[in-house]
Design an enzyme around this catalytic site. Sequence first.
Site, PDB file in Angstrom:
ATOM      1  N   CYS A  42     -18.489   6.055 -24.291  1.00 33.31           N
ATOM      2  CA  CYS A  42     -19.801   6.699 -24.166  1.00 33.31           C
ATOM      3  C   CYS A  42     -20.161   6.933 -22.705  1.00 33.31           C
ATOM      4  O   CYS A  42     -21.175   6.424 -22.200  1.00 33.31           O
ATOM      5  CB  CYS A  42     -20.860   5.844 -24.853  1.00 33.31           C
ATOM      6  SG  CYS A  42     -20.606   5.686 -26.628  1.00 33.31           S
ATOM      7  N   GLU A  43     -19.323   7.676 -22.011  1.00 33.73           N
ATOM      8  CA  GLU A  43     -19.544   8.042 -20.612  1.00 33.73           C
ATOM      9  C   GLU A  43     -18.970   9.425 -20.374  1.00 33.73           C
ATOM     10  O   GLU A  43     -17.830   9.695 -20.772  1.00 33.73           O
ATOM     11  CB  GLU A  43     -18.846   7.059 -19.662  1.00 33.73           C
ATOM     12  CG  GLU A  43     -19.320   5.624 -19.720  1.00 33.73           C
ATOM     13  CD  GLU A  43     -20.662   5.422 -19.049  1.00 33.73           C
ATOM     14  OE1 GLU A  43     -21.073   6.272 -18.231  1.00 33.73           O
ATOM     15  OE2 GLU A  43     -21.315   4.394 -19.366  1.00 33.73           O
TER      16      GLU A  43
ATOM     17  N   GLY B  36       0.766  -1.230   0.000  1.00 35.66           N
ATOM     18  CA  GLY B  36       0.000   0.000   0.000  1.00 35.66           C
ATOM     19  C   GLY B  36       0.799   1.283   0.000  1.00 35.66           C
ATOM     20  O   GLY B  36       0.225   2.368   0.043  1.00 35.66           O
TER      21      GLY B  36
ATOM     22  N   ARG C 156      -9.045   4.081 -13.200  1.00 32.25           N
ATOM     23  CA  ARG C 156      -8.784   4.587 -11.864  1.00 32.25           C
ATOM     24  C   ARG C 156      -9.295   6.009 -11.644  1.00 32.25           C
ATOM     25  O   ARG C 156      -9.736   6.350 -10.543  1.00 32.25           O
ATOM     26  CB  ARG C 156      -7.290   4.527 -11.541  1.00 32.25           C
ATOM     27  CG  ARG C 156      -6.748   3.107 -11.446  1.00 32.25           C
ATOM     28  CD  ARG C 156      -5.308   3.079 -10.937  1.00 32.25           C
ATOM     29  NE  ARG C 156      -5.228   3.478  -9.545  1.00 32.25           N
ATOM     30  CZ  ARG C 156      -4.814   4.661  -9.129  1.00 32.25           C
ATOM     31  NH1 ARG C 156      -4.407   5.586 -10.008  1.00 32.25           N
ATOM     32  NH2 ARG C 156      -4.784   4.950  -7.848  1.00 32.25           N
TER      33      ARG C 156
ATOM     34  N   GLY D  27       3.299  -3.701  -4.561  1.00 32.18           N
ATOM     35  CA  GLY D  27       2.911  -3.992  -5.943  1.00 32.18           C
ATOM     36  C   GLY D  27       3.017  -2.721  -6.755  1.00 32.18           C
ATOM     37  O   GLY D  27       3.898  -2.553  -7.590  1.00 32.18           O
TER      38      GLY D  27
END
Length: 463
Positions: free
Chosen positions: A391-392, A278, A360, A322
């Site tokens: 289409c958003e 994290g 994200r 990660g």
Amino acid sequence: MSRSAHPAGPRHADVLPEGHYTAPAADLNVLDPKVWSRTVDRDERGVVTVGGIGVDALAEEFGTPAYFLDETDFRARCRAWAEAFGKDADVFYAGKAFLSRAVVRWLKEEGLNLDVCSGGELATALSAGMPAERIAFHGNNKSEEEIRTAVEVGVGRIVLDSFQEIVRVAHIAQSLGKRQRVQIRVTVGVEAHTHEFIATAHEDQKFGIALAGGQAAEAVRRALKLDGLELIGIHSHIGSQIFDMAGFEVSARRVVQLLAEVRDEHGVELPEIDLGGGLGIAYTSEDDPREPHEIAKALGEIVTRECEAAGLTTPRISVEPGRAIVGPTAFTLYRVGTVKPLEGLRTYVSVDGGMSDNIRTALYDAEYSVSLVSRTSDAAPMLSRVVGKHCESGDIVVRDAFLPADVAPGDLIAVPATGAYCRSMASNYNHALRPPVVAVREGEARVIVRRETEEDLLRLDVG
């Protein structure tokens, strides 16, 4: 192609509307090394290069949109984490950030272990030769098939996430005549300073078994009684994209308190503690991430201090970076399609990708940087919103950033720090084809995950 300036919205920080942006850099042609991988540069033509190859040549060979991963940088970050924690600790790369068989081979060669959280990630790891004993298996709802496979191949640890899973793993292990090494994931009640969807240690969420109310202590009791399990430690993960070590300090203190309770009740000192991952990376110049050696020193001191206070032998520490490894190593290359100025607001720059290759921004309100990379420009900074072709209205790649006012259709722009959670969360929305991942190293580029084709989509459509 003409490079004349387009009509633009406001260009100066003192007249900008409220938004997620920072003031323009003194020179938009300068690439901030905090957000770009280590072999990225500009050549004498003004074209951005990675591993010595210009993005114009990369776009010509591999098309756009595409993810370009700096293998030199990736390997260097693996080594930095391994060296920072040393032989008395374990570093598990969190495969959910981005996983491919090439990445698995790099991890193996650089001495890192691997954390997976699905049968598919496990299959990828095994197919690329990662030894099963160097694999940890996470997940809040592992299927019986996934657990059976993990036990059969001999994964080094399974992280137990619920009371049901304690029994499930024990039963499967016993049926196979094995004793599976496990850790119990606990939620320690820490409110990490991050987006609520990536904070994972507060009690009102799906992961882990709460310390509150004695639930974690009861999980330990049950695990210790089952012949199919070898309980090796406690696992805690407080969230993602975190810069403040205070949350880790509170988490470590509470986990060590649990270890002391286990010793006092059962006469057992559990040998391991996993503090998760994290740690944040720089998506913009304002972010200030810590280096691996700083993190290792801080975590080691925290755990040692708490264990000494509790009269415990200091357990072996594990961490799971990660994003902190792969995130900064890649950028997404786009080609500009349209430029639409809205007077008094901003200019919309549409690219040939979008939320299908980077969800994200829409999902977490994530912030990114963006640069014109196919040339340099002396034009004034222009407040821009980089958007995709889907289409958003929420199909936003970079919500608010500065690009040169003469950015035009056909230009190449790139968004750095997209190595983590972009290709791994990519979709086929609007039947978009997921982009390739291209590894670049010392003047050579090769595809490690190929671009999808229309034939791929139709092959799955059996109707």
